[in-house]
Each structure stands twice: as C-alpha cells, then as structure tokens.
Design a protein around this motif. Structure first.
Motif, PDB file in Angstrom:
ATOM      1  N   LYS A 138       0.834  -1.211   0.000  1.00  0.00           N
ATOM      2  CA  LYS A 138       0.000   0.000   0.000  1.00  0.00           C
ATOM      3  C   LYS A 138       0.866   1.256   0.000  1.00  0.00           C
ATOM      4  O   LYS A 138       0.563   2.243  -0.653  1.00  0.00           O
ATOM      5  N   LYS A 139       1.930   1.219   0.724  1.00  0.00           N
ATOM      6  CA  LYS A 139       2.813   2.385   0.798  1.00  0.00           C
ATOM      7  C   LYS A 139       3.463   2.658  -0.561  1.00  0.00           C
ATOM      8  O   LYS A 139       3.579   3.807  -1.010  1.00  0.00           O
ATOM      9  N   ARG A 140       3.892   1.584  -1.273  1.00  0.00           N
ATOM     10  CA  ARG A 140       4.507   1.777  -2.600  1.00  0.00           C
ATOM     11  C   ARG A 140       3.480   2.333  -3.590  1.00  0.00           C
ATOM     12  O   ARG A 140       3.778   3.214  -4.394  1.00  0.00           O
TER      13      ARG A 140
ATOM     14  N   SER B  49       1.524   6.940  -7.174  1.00  0.00           N
ATOM     15  CA  SER B  49       0.451   7.856  -7.609  1.00  0.00           C
ATOM     16  C   SER B  49       0.841   9.290  -7.329  1.00  0.00           C
ATOM     17  O   SER B  49       0.580  10.197  -8.132  1.00  0.00           O
ATOM     18  N   ALA B  50       1.480   9.555  -6.238  1.00  0.00           N
ATOM     19  CA  ALA B  50       1.904  10.923  -5.929  1.00  0.00           C
ATOM     20  C   ALA B  50       2.951  11.408  -6.921  1.00  0.00           C
ATOM     21  O   ALA B  50       2.933  12.564  -7.367  1.00  0.00           O
TER      22      ALA B  50
ATOM     23  N   SER C  46       3.685  18.565  -4.164  1.00  0.00           N
ATOM     24  CA  SER C  46       3.625  17.095  -4.242  1.00  0.00           C
ATOM     25  C   SER C  46       3.966  16.442  -2.889  1.00  0.00           C
ATOM     26  O   SER C  46       3.317  15.485  -2.461  1.00  0.00           O
ATOM     27  N   LEU C  47       4.987  17.009  -2.239  1.00  0.00           N
ATOM     28  CA  LEU C  47       5.355  16.448  -0.914  1.00  0.00           C
ATOM     29  C   LEU C  47       4.235  16.652   0.105  1.00  0.00           C
ATOM     30  O   LEU C  47       3.898  15.761   0.893  1.00  0.00           O
ATOM     31  N   ALA C  48       3.647  17.887   0.083  1.00  0.00           N
ATOM     32  CA  ALA C  48       2.545  18.140   1.016  1.00  0.00           C
ATOM     33  C   ALA C  48       1.356  17.241   0.718  1.00  0.00           C
ATOM     34  O   ALA C  48       0.687  16.728   1.633  1.00  0.00           O
ATOM     35  N   ALA C  49       1.084  17.076  -0.601  1.00  0.00           N
ATOM     36  CA  ALA C  49      -0.045  16.232  -0.966  1.00  0.00           C
ATOM     37  C   ALA C  49       0.191  14.772  -0.554  1.00  0.00           C
ATOM     38  O   ALA C  49      -0.711  14.089  -0.035  1.00  0.00           O
ATOM     39  N   SER C  50       1.435  14.301  -0.794  1.00  0.00           N
ATOM     40  CA  SER C  50       1.730  12.905  -0.424  1.00  0.00           C
ATOM     41  C   SER C  50       1.645  12.700   1.095  1.00  0.00           C
ATOM     42  O   SER C  50       1.129  11.688   1.568  1.00  0.00           O
ATOM     43  N   TYR C  51       2.165  13.709   1.850  1.00  0.00           N
ATOM     44  CA  TYR C  51       2.094  13.570   3.320  1.00  0.00           C
ATOM     45  C   TYR C  51       0.645  13.597   3.807  1.00  0.00           C
ATOM     46  O   TYR C  51       0.226  12.811   4.657  1.00  0.00           O
ATOM     47  N   GLY C  52      -0.177  14.543   3.212  1.00  0.00           N
ATOM     48  CA  GLY C  52      -1.580  14.607   3.599  1.00  0.00           C
ATOM     49  C   GLY C  52      -2.334  13.350   3.217  1.00  0.00           C
ATOM     50  O   GLY C  52      -3.193  12.870   3.971  1.00  0.00           O
ATOM     51  N   GLU C  53      -1.984  12.830   2.007  1.00  0.00           N
ATOM     52  CA  GLU C  53      -2.668  11.605   1.570  1.00  0.00           C
ATOM     53  C   GLU C  53      -2.335  10.432   2.490  1.00  0.00           C
ATOM     54  O   GLU C  53      -3.204   9.625   2.860  1.00  0.00           O
TER      55      GLU C  53
ATOM     56  N   ARG D  53      -3.976   6.776   6.605  1.00  0.00           N
ATOM     57  CA  ARG D  53      -3.801   6.124   7.908  1.00  0.00           C
ATOM     58  C   ARG D  53      -5.013   6.356   8.793  1.00  0.00           C
ATOM     59  O   ARG D  53      -5.464   5.459   9.517  1.00  0.00           O
ATOM     60  N   PHE D  54      -5.568   7.570   8.758  1.00  0.00           N
ATOM     61  CA  PHE D  54      -6.759   7.865   9.570  1.00  0.00           C
ATOM     62  C   PHE D  54      -7.944   7.035   9.111  1.00  0.00           C
ATOM     63  O   PHE D  54      -8.721   6.502   9.912  1.00  0.00           O
ATOM     64  N   LEU D  55      -8.096   6.910   7.724  1.00  0.00           N
ATOM     65  CA  LEU D  55      -9.197   6.116   7.198  1.00  0.00           C
ATOM     66  C   LEU D  55      -9.045   4.644   7.591  1.00  0.00           C
ATOM     67  O   LEU D  55     -10.034   3.967   7.919  1.00  0.00           O
TER      68      LEU D  55
END
Length: 1426
Positions: A35-37, A42-43, A91-98, A103-105
């Motif tokens: 899942k992490k890969r 996608s990011a 992109s980094l912010a989006a990947s971290y937020g995603e 993880r929250f989901l």
C-alpha cells in the motif's frame, strides 16, 4: 567492543526479532508495504503531470511577448525553477496529507469493523440466551405435565424372603419396588433404623434399577431378627419384611458378645462425570500439636460450576494411605470447604496429609505435614507412648500384637514394654506380661474363644512407665479355618444347604496327630509353634498339647499341662538361653489323646533380627525460612526397618530435640518449625522391632534461610531523559534477589501497536540505568526488565507506561524517580526522595496517618518555572509496625566504643545493610565505621559529639522491606558517652567503702576493701587534708591479694576529730572513699573507744563475762545466773541480798564459769537487791539485779507461762458442799493473772462459786450445784502474751445426777459366763460396749492385765465392737477372763470362765452357758477434760 560468551541462563532467554514472527504478522507487514509503494507511485505521477502543464503554459506566454531571446531564456529558466520548487513542495505536502488521511481512514475502518463485530457477537449471544430460555420454559411445562401423568405410589413387585443361615456366613435380602417419583427406601432391624456408619463393614445397602439389597456380612447369633424395608415417595408408603435366623454349628452354648470384624470396602474407581474447575482459596499449612489435643485441617475451595446435587470427590490421604472416617477422624466436604477433624490426637496421626479433589477435569491436591508431639508424661522422664498398634494372626485363643517404638531423644532409652488387653464392652484392662518385653512384638495367649478384644502398649524406661498407646482395633478370638470347613450341598431343584466337614468325618473318634509342626516365629524370649489340624479329626471339638525336649536329653516335658490349646498356634516361653529344643504336638478330644506329631528340627531361642546399624552420611540443605531438607544414606543392614527418627540441635547448645515423633519410611525429610537465622545440626536413627540404632554422624551446621531462587521482577520503570532518537530508562531493584547477588538486567522493548518484544542488550547490564538508542521519533514505546542471578533469569516486569520518543525541552524540573519510607518511633512515616538533579535525598515527614490503613505517595519537584511532573506512585504502604521487627539498639562495646546495632534474621546471602543519617546514606569514614557480621550490623561513632545527634535509619535489601530508625537525642548521647567514659576511664570497684571498727583495747581501725588490686596498685591515707604515713601512731598496711587497706590508731582522742580519706590508683583506674567523723558521730566513736579500753582494764582481773540475769526453770523456780571469767583459786565469790550475805547450800564452782542462785516459789517476800561479787589480789567486780516492780512482774508472767503450759486438765472433786473444779500445776500464786469462765462469762468469787487455790493447784468451788450450773467451765491463765485454757463440760451434771447412769461405760451383750473349748482351737470372745464419752476397755486374765501378742489379739472397731481372740488354745489358757469397761461416769466388769479340754477327752459336764452378769464399777470422784 569485545565478544562475550553468553552464560547458560542467557541461552534460555527468548529473543524476539523478525525471525520469530508468525505468518499472519508477516502477511500484514507485506500488505502495509505494498500500500505504501502504491501511494508513492500515484503521488509521483501527479507531480509529473503538473510539471508538464506548467511548461506548456510558459511556452504560450513566451510567444506573446517581444522580449529578447536571451532575456526570455533567462526568465523562462528562473520561472521554471520556481515552478518546479512549488510543484515539488505541493507534491510532498499532498503525499504527506494523503498518507495521513489514508492512515486515519484505515484506523477508522478498523474501529468500525471492531464495533460491528462486537454488536454482532452481542446480538448472537442475546438471541441464543432468549432461545435457550424459551426452550427451557417449554421443556419445564412438558416435564411437569409428564410427571403428573406418570406419578404413582410405590408398589412392591418382589417381596423379601426369609433366610436361615449358619453363623459367620453372609446373607443378602432383596426386593423390587416401583413408583414415581423414585421411592426412598429405608431398612429396619426389629423396628430400629439400620445405620451403616454405626457398624462399619457390617451392612452394605445398594439400590440399582428398582432392586434394593441389604447384605449382612459375617452374621452372628445377635443378627437373628426381623428385617423390614420401607419405600416412601410423595404419593404413599409400602413395606415388606422377612426373618433371618442364624444357627450355631458348635453346640448350644450361649453366644459371646463379640464385635464384627471390619471389612475394608474397595475404593470406588468411578470418576464424577461432570467437568469441574477447582481452585484452592485457603489452604492448611504445617501444623504442630500435642497428643490429646484436637485439630481441624481445612481448605476453602472454589468449585466451578457449583452444582448442589453433583460434586467432585474429596479424598484425604496420610502418607499415601487413603483415610476413612472413624471414631478418631471426621470428614466434611461441602459449602465451599473440605475439612478433616481429629477429636483426640495421637502420634499415630502424624504424617503428610494430602487433600485430593477428583473430577473429570483432573485432580487438584494440596499437602502439608501434621506434627504430633508427646503429651506430658505421667512420671517425669518417662518415655513417650508407643504407636501404630496392629493385631496379626488372630485365632481362638491367640493373637500377635506389634507396634512401633517411641523416640527417646530427651529421655533415657526404653528397656521394655507392657501389653494390656481389654474385652470389648468392659473397661477392665489386664496386663498380659509380667516382665517387660524388649522387642516390639508379642504373642498374647489365654484369650476366650468367640470374644472380642482390644489392646494397648506402654513403654518402660529407668524413670517410669509411659502413657498407653492408642487402643487397637477390635479383634475377635476366632479360628479363620472354620469358615473353610463349611460346604454347600445342592439338593433337588435350586435348593441347597450348608453343612460342616465335621459332619462328614464318619465314625472317627480319637483324632490323628497334627501335621506340619514348625516354628513360625523365633525370638530370645519365646518360640511360636504352628501346625495343621489332624485329618481326619472327628466330630468332637479338638484340643492340643505341646511337649518340648532339650536336644540330647531324651525326655519330654509337657508345656501346657494345665490348660489345653484350641488354636493351631502356641507361644512357648521360659526357654533356657543357649539351649536347643525340639517340639511335638498331640491332639485330643473327649474320646482320647492322639499319637504325637513328628518332631520339629532343633530350635534355639534367639533374636532373629538385630538392632539396625546407624544411617550413613547426613546432608542438610536449605528449603524455606523455617524449614530444612535433611537427607541421609540408608544403613548397611536395613532389614525389617520400621523407619527413621530425625533429631536437631541448635549449634552450641547441645540440646537435642526430636523432629518427628513417628518413624518415617524414607531417607529424606523436611524439618519444619525452625528459627530463621539460627544454625542447626542434624542426626538420624534407624528403627526396627528390636529398638533404635546408634545415632548417625552429625550433619554440617546449616543456617536456616530460604533456598536460592531466581530474583523477582524489577518494577518502577521510569523515563529519565529523551532526546528524540534515544531514551534513558531507570528502574527499581527487585524486592527479592532470590538469595544471591543480582548479576545484571535484560531490557526488552516494543512499539505500542506491535506484539513482539525485541531485546535491547544481549549481555546483562549491572547498572539500573540504560540508554536505548535507535528509536523512531514520535513513536510510542513500552519496556520491560528482567533480573538475573546465579539461579537464572527471573520473571520480567510488567510492561512500562507508554513513553513517547520526543525531545525534552520543558524548562521545569524533571520528575523524581525513587521514594523510600521509614517508620518513625512516633508511628508517623517519613518519606525520602532524591531531587530531580540527583543532588541527594530529600526527607519529608507525613503525619496524621491512620493505623492499619494503606497509602500510596508521589512527589513533584518545583523550581522558578513551576512544578515538574509527578513521580511514579509509590508501592502501597501499610501503616503499622511489622510483628517481630527489631528496633535499632544503642550501646557501648567492651572497649568503650559507642555503636548503633541492628539484627535481621530474614536477610539472605545477597542482603546488605544500608545506614543513613537524616535519611542520607553515610559515607563519612572519618566519623563513622560500619561493621557487619552475619545478620548483625553495627554503626560505630568514632568521635562522638553533639554533631552526631539526629535521626539514624537502616534498611536491609532483599527482604520484605525490613528497616528501622532511631533518634539519637542529647540525653541518650550523654548516657552513652558517660558509659563509654566509664569503660575507657575505669574506676576501681569497691567491696566496701571506708569504715571504722573499735577493738577490745579501745583501738580504732579504719579500713576499706577493693574488688581487686594488682601488685602495682598504690594508695594514700589523708586525715583533714594531710597525708599520713605508716608510723607508731598510724599503723597502715595493705593486702593487695584481697584488696584490703587498713589503718589502726592505738589511742583515739579528742584531737582526732575530722575527715578521713583513702585514695587508690591502679593503672588507669582510680577511686577514693571518705569518712566524716565530726560532732555527734565523732563523740559516739570516742565514747565507744573509751568504754572498750575500760572494759579491757576490767577484764585484767576477775570479772563477770555475763552480768547477773534471771530465767525460770521447768520446775517453776526463778534462777539468777551470771558468768565469771579470769578467776583463780584465791578468787572469792559471794551472794548478797540487800547488802547482807545470802547463804547458799553449795558454793559455786568458779572453774566452770557459771554461777546460779535458785529462788523456789517466788513471792513478795523475795523482793530486794541481789548482788554477786568477785574479789582477789588483782581486783574486784560487782553485778547487781533488783527484784521489784517491773522485774518482779516479768518473773510472775514467766512463771505463769511455765505453769500454764504444764497445767493438767480440769478435774471434778466431789465435796460435801458440792463440786470442786481443780487444775493442778507446778506452782500457783494469787499474783498470777487467772480467770474462771462459765459459758464464756467471767466468774467472780461469791458464796455460790468461790475461787481459790494452793501452791499446787487453782480451784473453783460450786456450792449446791443446780441446773443453772450446767455448761462449759474454763480456767484461763495469762502469761503476758498467750492465754492458756483448760475446759470441762458439765452438761447434764447436777447435785443429784452428777454421774448419769445412761452415759457410763457398759457391756450391752455378747459374752457368756462359761466357755468350754477343745485344745488347739481358736477362741473368740466378742461383745458390744457403750458409753459417752467412749469408754476405756481393759482385758484381764485371773485379775492380771493380758499382754498382747500373736497368741492374744484384742480388737476395737468403731469404738463399740470389742473382741479378744486366743490363737491355738492350750490348757494354760484356762481361767477367769474379765473385761473392764469404764469412763468418767463409771463402768462394768464381766467375768468369763474358760475351760480347755484335750482332744479325745470327755467334754466336761457343765451347765449350759448363760449371759454373763456385769459388776458395776462406781464412778471416780474426779474426772478431767482438756
């Protein structure tokens, strides 16, 4: 870092890394990685798309402008860099937020899934419960309706059948009954309910499939009765009965009262079907009791499920032997507990008791030892009672009794045993042996066939006889072969009868000889013979006779000539030691005697077993705080061993105590009840039937303390520091080190959401602080610690709190890490904590705590920035003093050093004493010194001063919190320093202080005595601050061997008034003593000295050694006495009265030194001054005594004392005037203090009652006595201290009836006037006498007193039955015999003529004897009564 080989205990440690993870864990980790890969790819694609679109937009904008190509290129390059940076950041912010959102989901989905799963499980359980309740209600209703349809009263289908059986056979009564509900059946014998527990083994009642059975085992004559069975349920009751007749097959003799032999029921092997979970909540422990006491062993249980009608089976064992209820033990199981109660303990009850709870789920058990000590002996020093009494080989008149010997650790050895028997139903104990038997086995003979007996044994030593053992089980004197002689004969159909083989013997009359004669048991005191009955034996009862013969003698001697033997066993006693015998047996019945049996081989009376040899090496090892495991090697010769006795002794006392009071059968024993910290040694003795062996060698000394174990778990894991990638942790020492020093600690870690633990340190660390590196910032971790010692790795601690790996930046102080607690003398608690900066301990006293309550504490540090984090909570603290805890003691040793001491018997090898002052550990070696030896520790004060005052505390590690505190205040310090000064600067002890003594010549001696003086000791005499030396005036000397110092002054004058002092010095020791002679004290000494000097001068010539004094002799004469000394032949002695020479019949003998002057019958005419004078050429001396006033009164009182003690009883004298009461004494005068009393009233002299006396007596004259004069008269004489009284009761005495006829002595009857008797016979003359008071009886022969001897015997019984017996009458006994019966009122005399004729002579013709006529004896004129 060098490689270290892992120790053995580390190899057992489980190391948790990825290789130990299970398949499910690896699968979850792989899913998480995939899942992490996917998220990362996608990011990256979104970032590339945004970059290409930005490039197209920039190209379009460039076509619109008219800028320079170079400038445009530069501008486009800078813009592209800016866009690229912005795109990268987005992109980094989006990947971290995603990632965060994903993880929250995931966590939310997991939570929802868990909630859904919990709801579905709860719904399923509710549905299942409602369905079960509905089905249960329906089944209950159907069951009720079914039971209503099936209910019916009991109905007997097959009834009981009567039986006729032979004695000692078994019979079974059966019947069948049906009904619903199932009927309850009870059995009755002649209307009395049958109880199986009342006669164990006698009855067996069974019920199976409606068939009910009563089995009577070994029926006897008393079992003949009508037996009934009653079946009952809720709808009715039915019964059936049958008769049982028990017949004898040996004559028609009356049955003996016997007790049925107990039959052991087989142990049920059925295990309860239901599965039970059993937990022991409370268990019985090792118990110590004494014989005769009661005790209950009880366990509290939790049985799951708790079913009222179905329970697991409870079994009690003693030393692996299943116990059953008896009159000594009672069992109970139910209501959550199982108990075993003893109503009267004996040493037979000692052993290891085990409670087993058996169910389908398995067996749960618990064991503990019960020790039973000897009861106090009846005689001091007597041995304990024997035990384990057993009966073997019982027969018609014979049984063998065996027992086990007692332990005689503290008593003298046992020299033998007495065996007693008692018939059942009586309380008449009969001793079976006249002399003590030396082995623990004895054949008892002389029993009566058919009767039951119980036995007991008593041990004997030099001090006396022990208490009896526990009574044996009842045993019947019956032949066990008789049952084998019964046969069942089948008749037509299914009928059969039981007959005895005796009825099939035919016409045999004289029996054959016994066979197989042999010695079944041989000992030094007896030989037991056994044989088989003859075959054929005949129908008549058999008897046996035993004969013995010394080998080589050729003659036979019958052993039991007086009593026939009915058993095929016999014990032959009284065999000569060292001789060999042969035996043979003859059988007999009423028809005759059989031929003798074959002879036995030669048999010699000797012990076949000997005393066992001593056990081998004894080893003792640690077990618990109060027990030690003792093991030993078995003896070389261990045949017929009964067990072992173990003894213990505290090292240095030589006082041995028994550890067990009943022999144990194995060579390992756990000795309980020892004192923690004491050192013990052990020894073992082997026991068999002959006695006990010699003591084994003593074991090595062992200290009682717990065995080595792994340490307990550490606790209190605390985070001390964190920098974002590492954590520094600390923890507390385990409460128990396991008895060995802790070698180090292992730390494990794991992330909070992970299940596996990972090892932090592969090798143990000795410090309790460890920094864990390589942690992930922001993650939560938990840790656990395990300690290791020589025994291995202990259990790990509980997981710590969740520690977050983030750097500490707060300005306030950190939290404290440790707390220590000490109980203060005022029962408050003092808590100490180290400061946050580790600068030392900070004490804080916590007061107002409630006794018996439990508290926890925590501490926070405060600085200028505010309070820090609170410490971990402390352990629960119970506010009470621990029982048995010793306090710190303060004292001074032999060298004068002051110390504080503390003892701890609970310490282990790893324990250490920690001394603190003001609750800070003492490290100042210049002022303090700690000395520890074993379980004693002392803190010495090197230079005691006021700065040493304060609160001292001590704690002992590796114990259950043992600690104590002591406040050394100013008063206590001064006391200790004074005591220390006395030891370091000693004083010479004195037996006597300075004193004086006055000699006969008037010399004055001053002296004192010291306890001890060395040869180098010196002294000084000081008078009025001036030292005096040895001279003619002051003669001074000293005896250093006795410590005596003295000074003698020949002439003591008025100039010698003052203070006298003696100073002594012996090395460092000093002392002095003073005597003040000033004023009255000096004048008393001076007068005494002058008096003694004058006395000395007086005694140079003739003088009185004792001055004139007086006493009263036993003859009531006054005697003047003086003692003289230093006289010679020329010395003249004179008696003077009122200065006139007093003539005496004899002159005193001055050589004897005693001079006496007797004054008989002292009166007032003897008043005057009496002198005694001595005179010769050397001088003279005078002694004076005046008889007058007080001296004369004292003499009269002294004479009264002698006269009163010797006064006679009051006597009555008949006078013409009436009655005179007289009291005779050695001397009487009117000046004596005398009184007469009538009925306690004092009598005054009058015309009716005159008081008077003479020199020989005092009297009271009663003139014309009347009825009023009846009563008690008392004469009293007073000697100044005591009253001497004599009394006489004149009740019933008047003038006309002074001597009543009814009360005089008389013979009521019984004597004839003439007696004729043949020579050689015994003559008995008997009569009854009467009188008040009891008369005096005197026998006469020919008017002379009879001298009592074996020939003449006179008896008086109950003061009224009188008899005289003449043994072996001869011709010389002929004559007149008289009996004289009289008292103070008169009496009678009766004469009896005795005529003796020889054998063969014609009886003299004498008229028939008649009642002898008494002759009256007149009353005396006087009578007396004291």
């Amino acid at each position: 870092m060098s490689l270290v080989v892992a120790p053995f205990y580390q190899k057992r440690q489980k190391h948790f890394d990825q290789s130990y993870r299970n398949i499910q864990t690896r699968y979850l980790l792989d899913q998480y990685a995939s899942k992490k890969r996917t998220t990362t790819q996608s990011a990256s694609q979104r970032s590339l798309t945004q970059q290409s679109s930005s490039q197209r937009a920039s190209s379009q904008s460039s076509t619109r402008g008219t800028t320079c190509r170079v400038c445009a290129k530069r501008m486009s390059t800078s813009e592209e860099e800016e866009l690229e940076n912005e795109d990268r950041y987005r992109s980094l912010a989006a990947s971290y937020g995603e990632a965060k959102r994903q993880r929250f989901l995931n966590e939310l989905a997991q939570l929802e899934e868990n909630v859904h799963l919990a709801r579905s499980q709860a719904r399923d359980k509710l549905d299942k419960y409602s369905l079960e309740q509905m089905v249960g209600d329906k089944l209950a209703w159907e069951r009720h309706s079914f039971e209503d349809r099936m209910s019916r009263a009991p109905e007997i289908l097959v009834r009981l059948r009567s039986h006729t059986i032979w004695e000692r056979m078994s019979v079974k009564l059966c019947f069948t009954v049906q009904g619903f509900p199932t009927p309850v059946v009870q059995w009755y014998k002649d209307g009395s309910l049958i109880c199986q527990a009342g006669e164990p083994g006698k009855y067996r009642i069974e019920s199976k499939y409606g068939v009910h059975t009563l089995e009577i085992n070994r029926a006897n004559f008393e079992d003949t009765a009508t037996y009934s069975a009653v079946a009952t349920n809720a709808h009715g009751q039915v019964s059936t009965n049958a008769a049982v007749v028990v017949r004898r097959y040996h004559g028609d003799e009356e049955p003996f009262h016997s007790v049925g032999l107990p039959i052991g029921l087989p142990l049920s092997s059925v295990t309860p079907y239901t599965h039970f979970d059993v937990q022991f909540l409370e268990k019985f422990g090792v118990t110590f009791r004494r014989e005769g006491e009661t005790v209950t062993l009880k366990c509290t249980l939790l049985v799951t499920p708790d079913l009222k009608r179905v329970q697991p089976r409870a079994e009690w064992y003693r030393d692996d032997v299943l116990l059953k209820e008896s009159k000594w033990t009672k069992m109970f199981f139910g209501e959550g507990q199982a108990s075993l109660s003893f109503s009267h303990l004996n040493k037979d009850d000692e052993g290891l008791y085990t409670l087993r709870i058996v169910s389908r789920g398995g067996v749960s058990d618990h064991s503990a030892f019960l020790f039973v000590r000897d009861a106090d002996p009846l005689v001091t020093g007597a041995p304990g009672a024997p035990m384990d009494l057993q009966c073997h080989d019982a027969n018609r008149d014979y049984v063998i009794v065996t027992w086990k010997p007692p332990n005689t650790t503290t008593e003298s050895p046992v020299i033998g045993y007495f065996i007693d028997r008692c018939e059942v139903g009586t309380n008449n104990w009969v001793q079976c042996n006249d002399a003590p038997v030396k082995i623990c086995k004895y054949p008892v003979t002389g029993l009566f066939e058919g009767r039951s007996y119980v036995f007991r044994v008593r041990a004997v030593n030099n001090a006396g006889v022990s208490r009896p053992s526990r009574v044996s089980d009842a045993v019947a004197a019956l032949d066990p072969v008789d049952l084998r002689r019964l046969q069942a004969v089948h008749l037509e159909g299914e009928k059969e009868i039981v007959i005895c083989q005796d009825e099939l013997e035919g016409d045999v009359q004289i029996p054959g000889p016994p066979t197989n004669v042999q010695a079944s048991e041989v000992s030094r005191n007896y030989v037991v013979l056994s044989w088989d009955p003859p075959s054929p034996r005949g129908k008549e009862p058999l008897m046996y006779f035993i004969e013995k013969s010394v080998v080589g003698s050729g003659s036979w001697q019958r052993v039991n000539a007086q009593t026939a033997v009915r058993s095929p066993r016999y014990a032959v006693f009284d065999l000569a030691e060292g001789k060999s015998y042969v035996f043979r047996v003859l059988s007999a019945n009423k028809h005759g005697l059989s031929d003798p049996s074959e002879m036995t081989p030669p048999i010699q009376a000797q012990d076949m077993i000997v005393v066992p040899s001593a056990p081998g090496r004894v080893l003792a090892s640690r077990n618990t705080k109060t027990s030690v495991v003792v093991q030993w090697d078995r003896p070389k010769h261990e045949e017929d061993l009964l067990g072992y006795y173990v003894d213990c002794c505290v090292v240095g006392t030589n006082l041995w105590e028994p550890c067990n009071h009943k022999p144990i059968g194995y060579n390992r024993f756990v000795v309980h009840g020892l004192t923690t910290g004491e050192q013990y040694i052990f020894r073992v003795k082997a026991v068999n039937a002959v006695g006990t062996s010699e003591n084994s060698q003593e074991s090595e000394a062992i200290k009682v303390q717990a065995a080595l174990t792994v340490p307990s778990s550490p606790y209190g894991i605390t985070l001390l520091n964190c920098d974002g990638h590492s954590m520094t942790l600390g923890w507390k020492v385990p409460k128990f080190s396991g008895g060995s020093t802790i070698l180090g600690y292992y730390l494990d870690k794991r992330e909070v959401h992970h299940k596996n633990w990972h090892e932090v340190n592969p090798s143990p660390v000795k410090e309790r602080i460890l920094t864990v590196e390589g942690l992930m910032g922001g993650s939560l971790y938990e840790f656990k610690v395990a300690a290791v010692n020589l025994a291995g790795i202990g259990q790990p601690s509980d997981p710590s709190e969740h520690f977050k790996c983030e750097a500490w930046t707060a300005p306030e102080p950190g939290k404290t890490t440790k707390c220590a607690y000490f109980c203060q003398p005022d029962e408050s608690w003092l808590m100490t904590t180290p400061s946050a900066a580790w600068s030392g301990w900070t004490p804080c006293s916590v007061c107002d705590l409630q006794q018996g309550q439990t508290y926890v504490f925590r501490v926070r540090a405060v600085n200028a920035s505010g309070p820090g984090k609170p410490s971990d909570m402390s352990e629960p603290i119970l506010v009470e003093a621990r029982p048995g805890t010793k306090e710190i003691s303060a004292g001074v040793d032999e060298e004068g050093n002051i110390y504080l001491g503390f003892d701890c018997q609970e310490m282990t090898d790893a324990s250490q004493f920690t001394w603190c002052k003001a609750y800070e550990e003492i490290t100042d070696e210049d002022r303090f010194q700690v000395h520890t030896e074993g379980d004693h520790s002392k803190l010495y004060l090197k230079n005691p001063d006021k700065v040493d005052m304060g609160t001292y505390s001590v704690s002992v590690s590796d114990t259950d919190g043992v600690s104590s505190s002591f406040v050394l205040d100013e008063g206590e310090l001064e006391r200790l320093m004074a005591l220390s000064n006395e030891i370091k600067n000693p004083t010479i002890p004195l037996k006597s202080e300075l004193a004086y003594e006055i000699f006969d010549k008037g010399q004055v001696r001053f002296w004192l005595q010291a306890e001890h003086l060395s040869p180098d000791a010196n002294f000084r005499f000081i008078i009025n601050d001036r030292e005096v030396s040895d001279s003619e005036i002051h003669r001074i000397k000293c005896d250093r061997s006795t410590g005596m110092i003295e000074m003698v002054m020949d002439r003591f004058t008025i100039d010698n008034e003052g203070t006298y002092t003696v100073q002594i010095q012996d090395g460092k020791a000093k002392n002095q003593s003073s005597l003040v002679l000033i004023g009255d004290a000096f004048r008393a000494v001076l007068e005494e000295a002058e008096f003694q000097r004058k006395e000395f001068l007086r005694k140079q010539g003739p003088h009185f050694a004792e001055y004139l004094h007086w006493d009263v002799t036993e003859e009531c004469e006054v005697r003047l006495i003086c003692k003289v000394a230093n006289t010679k032949r020329e010395t003249v002695f004179k008696w003077l009265k009122d200065d006139v020479l007093y003539e005496t019949e004899t002159q005193p003998n001055l050589e004897k030194g005693l001079c006496e002057l007797l004054i008989p019958k002292l009166s007032k005419k003897d008043h005057g001054e009496y002198k005694a004078t001595l005179k010769d050429d050397r001088g003279q001396d005078v002694s004076v005594l005046e008889i007058a006033g007080k001296v004369y009164e004292d003499m009269i009182l002294a004479m009264s004392r002698v006269c009163g003690a010797s006064a006679s009883p009051l006597k009555i004298l008949c006078t013409p005037e009436g009655i005179r009461l007289q009291c005779f004494m050695k001397y009487f005068t009117d000046e004596m203090k005398v009184n007469w009393y009538h009925k306690e009233a004092k009598i005054s002299s009058s015309d009716h009652m005159r008081i008077g006396g003479s020199e020989e007596m005092a009297w009271l004259q009663i003139c014309e006595p009347t009825e009023k004069d009846k009563g008690k008269f008392t004469f009293e004489i007073f000697d100044g201290k005591d009253k001497h009284q004599r009394s006489l009761d004149l009740s019933g005495q008047g003038k006309g009836s002074l001597f009543p006829v009814a009360d005089r002595g008389k013979v009521i009857g019984g004597l004839p006037d003439v007696v004729t008797i043949m020579e050689g016979k015994t003559l008995n003359l008997t009569c009854t006498v009467f009188g008040n008071p009891d008369p005096e009886v005197v026998w006469f022969k020919n008017d002379k007193d009879i001298e009592l001897s074996e020939h003449f015997v006179v008896k008086v019984e109950q003061s009224k039955y009188v008899s005289m017996t003449i043994q072996g009458v001869t011709a010389e006994d002929s004559g007149k015999y008289s009996i004289n019966v009289k008292n103070k009122y008169g009496g009678e005399k009766i004469d009896v003529t005795v005529s003796v004729y020889k054998h063969g002579e014609k009886i003299p013709d004498i008229s028939p004897p008649q009642q002898a006529k008494p002759k009256l004896i007149p009353a005396l004129c006087s009578a007396g009564q004291s």
